[in-house]
Design a protein around this motif. Structure first.
Motif, PDB file in Angstrom:
ATOM      1  N   LEU A 179     -10.920  -9.354 -37.566  1.00  0.00           N
ATOM      2  CA  LEU A 179     -11.463  -8.392 -37.653  1.00  0.00           C
ATOM      3  C   LEU A 179     -10.958  -6.857 -37.812  1.00  0.00           C
ATOM      4  CD1 LEU A 179     -13.987  -7.967 -35.160  1.00  0.00           C
ATOM      5  CD2 LEU A 179     -14.490  -8.695 -36.560  1.00  0.00           C
ATOM      6  N   THR A 180     -10.574  -6.249 -38.724  1.00  0.00           N
ATOM      7  CA  THR A 180      -9.502  -4.924 -39.258  1.00  0.00           C
ATOM      8  C   THR A 180     -10.414  -3.771 -38.253  1.00  0.00           C
ATOM      9  OG1 THR A 180     -10.012  -4.242 -41.292  1.00  0.00           O
ATOM     10  CG2 THR A 180      -8.645  -5.861 -40.561  1.00  0.00           C
ATOM     11  N   ALA A 181      -8.960  -2.828 -38.020  1.00  0.00           N
ATOM     12  CA  ALA A 181      -8.662  -1.329 -37.390  1.00  0.00           C
ATOM     13  C   ALA A 181      -8.445  -1.159 -38.060  1.00  0.00           C
ATOM     14  CB  ALA A 181      -9.028  -1.277 -35.460  1.00  0.00           C
ATOM     15  N   GLU A 182      -8.197   0.345 -37.923  1.00  0.00           N
ATOM     16  CA  GLU A 182      -7.447   1.755 -38.459  1.00  0.00           C
ATOM     17  C   GLU A 182      -6.782   1.695 -37.686  1.00  0.00           C
ATOM     18  OE1 GLU A 182      -6.981   2.606 -41.278  1.00  0.00           O
ATOM     19  OE2 GLU A 182      -9.173   1.222 -42.151  1.00  0.00           O
ATOM     20  N   ASP A 183      -6.933   1.991 -36.320  1.00  0.00           N
ATOM     21  CA  ASP A 183      -6.276   2.163 -35.103  1.00  0.00           C
ATOM     22  C   ASP A 183      -6.401   0.799 -33.480  1.00  0.00           C
ATOM     23  OD1 ASP A 183      -5.181   2.828 -32.486  1.00  0.00           O
ATOM     24  OD2 ASP A 183      -6.356   5.365 -32.581  1.00  0.00           O
ATOM     25  N   LEU A 184      -5.530  -0.339 -34.196  1.00  0.00           N
ATOM     26  CA  LEU A 184      -6.118  -1.189 -33.029  1.00  0.00           C
ATOM     27  C   LEU A 184      -5.574  -0.989 -31.823  1.00  0.00           C
ATOM     28  CD1 LEU A 184      -5.340  -4.006 -33.518  1.00  0.00           C
ATOM     29  CD2 LEU A 184      -3.288  -4.244 -33.387  1.00  0.00           C
ATOM     30  N   ASP A 185      -5.508   0.030 -31.726  1.00  0.00           N
ATOM     31  CA  ASP A 185      -4.884  -0.052 -29.817  1.00  0.00           C
ATOM     32  C   ASP A 185      -6.528   0.812 -29.450  1.00  0.00           C
ATOM     33  OD1 ASP A 185      -2.303  -0.702 -29.566  1.00  0.00           O
ATOM     34  OD2 ASP A 185      -1.075   0.672 -30.360  1.00  0.00           O
ATOM     35  N   ALA A 186      -6.560   1.962 -30.529  1.00  0.00           N
ATOM     36  CA  ALA A 186      -7.864   2.413 -29.373  1.00  0.00           C
ATOM     37  C   ALA A 186      -8.916   1.060 -29.899  1.00  0.00           C
ATOM     38  CB  ALA A 186      -8.373   4.261 -30.509  1.00  0.00           C
ATOM     39  N   GLU A 187      -9.068   0.264 -30.562  1.00  0.00           N
ATOM     40  CA  GLU A 187     -10.261  -0.291 -30.866  1.00  0.00           C
ATOM     41  C   GLU A 187     -10.188  -1.179 -29.832  1.00  0.00           C
ATOM     42  OE1 GLU A 187     -14.131  -1.962 -32.448  1.00  0.00           O
ATOM     43  OE2 GLU A 187     -12.816   0.278 -32.973  1.00  0.00           O
ATOM     44  N   VAL A 188      -8.866  -1.987 -29.464  1.00  0.00           N
ATOM     45  CA  VAL A 188      -8.608  -2.895 -28.097  1.00  0.00           C
ATOM     46  C   VAL A 188     -10.100  -2.203 -27.196  1.00  0.00           C
ATOM     47  CG1 VAL A 188      -7.619  -4.221 -27.340  1.00  0.00           C
ATOM     48  CG2 VAL A 188      -7.509  -4.308 -29.867  1.00  0.00           C
ATOM     49  N   ASP A 189      -9.049  -1.097 -26.525  1.00  0.00           N
ATOM     50  CA  ASP A 189      -9.229  -0.532 -26.049  1.00  0.00           C
ATOM     51  C   ASP A 189     -11.131  -0.483 -25.946  1.00  0.00           C
ATOM     52  OD1 ASP A 189      -6.643  -0.725 -24.843  1.00  0.00           O
ATOM     53  OD2 ASP A 189      -6.814   1.606 -25.259  1.00  0.00           O
ATOM     54  N   ARG A 190     -11.422   0.134 -26.698  1.00  0.00           N
ATOM     55  CA  ARG A 190     -12.820   0.334 -26.719  1.00  0.00           C
ATOM     56  C   ARG A 190     -13.774  -1.311 -26.322  1.00  0.00           C
ATOM     57  NH1 ARG A 190     -17.367  -0.197 -29.513  1.00  0.00           N
ATOM     58  NH2 ARG A 190     -16.043  -1.561 -31.205  1.00  0.00           N
ATOM     59  N   LEU A 191     -13.230  -2.655 -26.767  1.00  0.00           N
ATOM     60  CA  LEU A 191     -14.062  -3.521 -26.854  1.00  0.00           C
ATOM     61  C   LEU A 191     -13.546  -4.272 -25.374  1.00  0.00           C
ATOM     62  CD1 LEU A 191     -12.676  -4.547 -30.197  1.00  0.00           C
ATOM     63  CD2 LEU A 191     -14.785  -4.670 -29.617  1.00  0.00           C
ATOM     64  N   LEU A 192     -12.805  -3.510 -23.958  1.00  0.00           N
ATOM     65  CA  LEU A 192     -12.244  -4.429 -23.771  1.00  0.00           C
ATOM     66  C   LEU A 192     -13.212  -3.509 -22.176  1.00  0.00           C
ATOM     67  CD1 LEU A 192      -8.026  -4.356 -23.964  1.00  0.00           C
ATOM     68  CD2 LEU A 192      -9.760  -6.452 -23.140  1.00  0.00           C
ATOM     69  N   GLY A 193     -13.403  -2.117 -22.699  1.00  0.00           N
ATOM     70  CA  GLY A 193     -14.021  -1.585 -22.122  1.00  0.00           C
ATOM     71  C   GLY A 193     -15.722  -1.471 -22.196  1.00  0.00           C
ATOM     72  N   ALA A 194     -16.205  -2.169 -23.501  1.00  0.00           N
ATOM     73  CA  ALA A 194     -17.159  -2.808 -23.655  1.00  0.00           C
ATOM     74  C   ALA A 194     -18.335  -4.468 -22.970  1.00  0.00           C
ATOM     75  CB  ALA A 194     -17.948  -2.881 -25.109  1.00  0.00           C
ATOM     76  N   GLY A 195     -17.042  -4.749 -22.757  1.00  0.00           N
ATOM     77  CA  GLY A 195     -17.358  -6.260 -22.456  1.00  0.00           C
ATOM     78  C   GLY A 195     -16.142  -7.302 -22.560  1.00  0.00           C
ATOM     79  N   ALA A 196     -15.005  -7.214 -23.741  1.00  0.00           N
ATOM     80  CA  ALA A 196     -14.805  -7.994 -23.863  1.00  0.00           C
ATOM     81  C   ALA A 196     -13.396  -8.686 -22.982  1.00  0.00           C
ATOM     82  CB  ALA A 196     -13.958  -7.872 -25.159  1.00  0.00           C
ATOM     83  N   THR A 197     -12.523 -10.033 -22.711  1.00  0.00           N
ATOM     84  CA  THR A 197     -11.446  -9.965 -22.070  1.00  0.00           C
ATOM     85  C   THR A 197     -10.516  -9.790 -22.886  1.00  0.00           C
ATOM     86  OG1 THR A 197     -12.243 -12.426 -22.491  1.00  0.00           O
ATOM     87  CG2 THR A 197     -12.913 -10.891 -20.276  1.00  0.00           C
ATOM     88  N   LEU A 198      -9.366  -9.864 -23.000  1.00  0.00           N
ATOM     89  CA  LEU A 198      -7.928  -9.845 -23.298  1.00  0.00           C
ATOM     90  C   LEU A 198      -7.172 -11.592 -23.383  1.00  0.00           C
ATOM     91  CD1 LEU A 198      -6.018  -8.564 -24.561  1.00  0.00           C
ATOM     92  CD2 LEU A 198      -4.376  -8.192 -22.393  1.00  0.00           C
ATOM     93  N   VAL A 199      -7.030 -12.330 -24.519  1.00  0.00           N
ATOM     94  CA  VAL A 199      -6.684 -13.377 -24.368  1.00  0.00           C
ATOM     95  C   VAL A 199      -4.859 -13.391 -24.516  1.00  0.00           C
ATOM     96  CG1 VAL A 199      -6.560 -15.565 -25.690  1.00  0.00           C
ATOM     97  CG2 VAL A 199      -8.666 -14.194 -25.498  1.00  0.00           C
TER      98      VAL A 199
END
Length: 116
Positions: free
Chosen positions: A67-87
Motif C-alpha cells: 500500500l502507499t500513503a501520502e504521509d507514511l509516518d502518520a499512516e503507520v501511526d494510525r494503523l498501529l493505533g487501529a490494532g496493526a503491529t509493527l514488523v
C-alpha cells in the motif's frame, strides 16, 4: 487475465473484513454468513475477500498487500493505533516502507506515495 480480488484465510472473516474496510475507507459489501466476506470501495483497486477457515496455514503469509500513503509516518501511526503491529521499518532516505501485520498476523507493507 485481470486481478479482481485478493483473498485472506482467517479464523474470523467478519472482524478482519471490518478492520480492513475501516483502514482503507471501503465497506463490507457481502457477508455470506461470515464464511466469505468481501470488502470494496475506498482506496481499494480490487476486492478484498476474507474466507473463514478452521486452521490457518502456519508461518508468514506468502502473498501480501503493498500500500502507499501520502504521509507514511502518520499512516503507520494510525494503523498501529487501529490494532496493526509493527514488523519492521525498512529502506533508507531514497525509499522507505514499513511492514506491519493486521490483527490476525497477515503482513502488509506501506510505502511513501512519492517514492512509488
Amino acid at each position: 487475465m485481470t486481478l479482481s480480488m485478493v483473498t485472506f484465510d482467517t479464523t474470523d472473516a467478519d472482524s478482519l473484513a471490518t478492520w480492513w474496510a475501516e483502514q482503507t475507507g471501503g465497506e463490507v459489501v457481502e457477508r455470506n454468513d461470515g464464511w466469505f466476506v468481501m470488502v470494496a470501495g475506498g482506496s481499494l483497486p480490487v476486492l478484498l475477500a476474507f474466507q473463514k477457515i478452521e486452521d490457518p496455514t502456519p508461518g508468514k503469509n506468502r502473498i501480501h498487500l503493498d500500500l502507499t500513503a501520502e504521509d507514511l509516518d502518520a499512516e503507520v501511526d494510525r494503523l498501529l493505533g487501529a490494532g496493526a503491529t509493527l514488523v519492521a521499518r525498512r529502506g533508507d532516505e531514497s525509499f522507505r516502507w514499513v511492514t506491519l501485520a493486521d490483527p490476525q498476523g497477515n503482513q502488509f507493507c506501506v510505502a511513501a506515495a512519492d517514492h512509488v
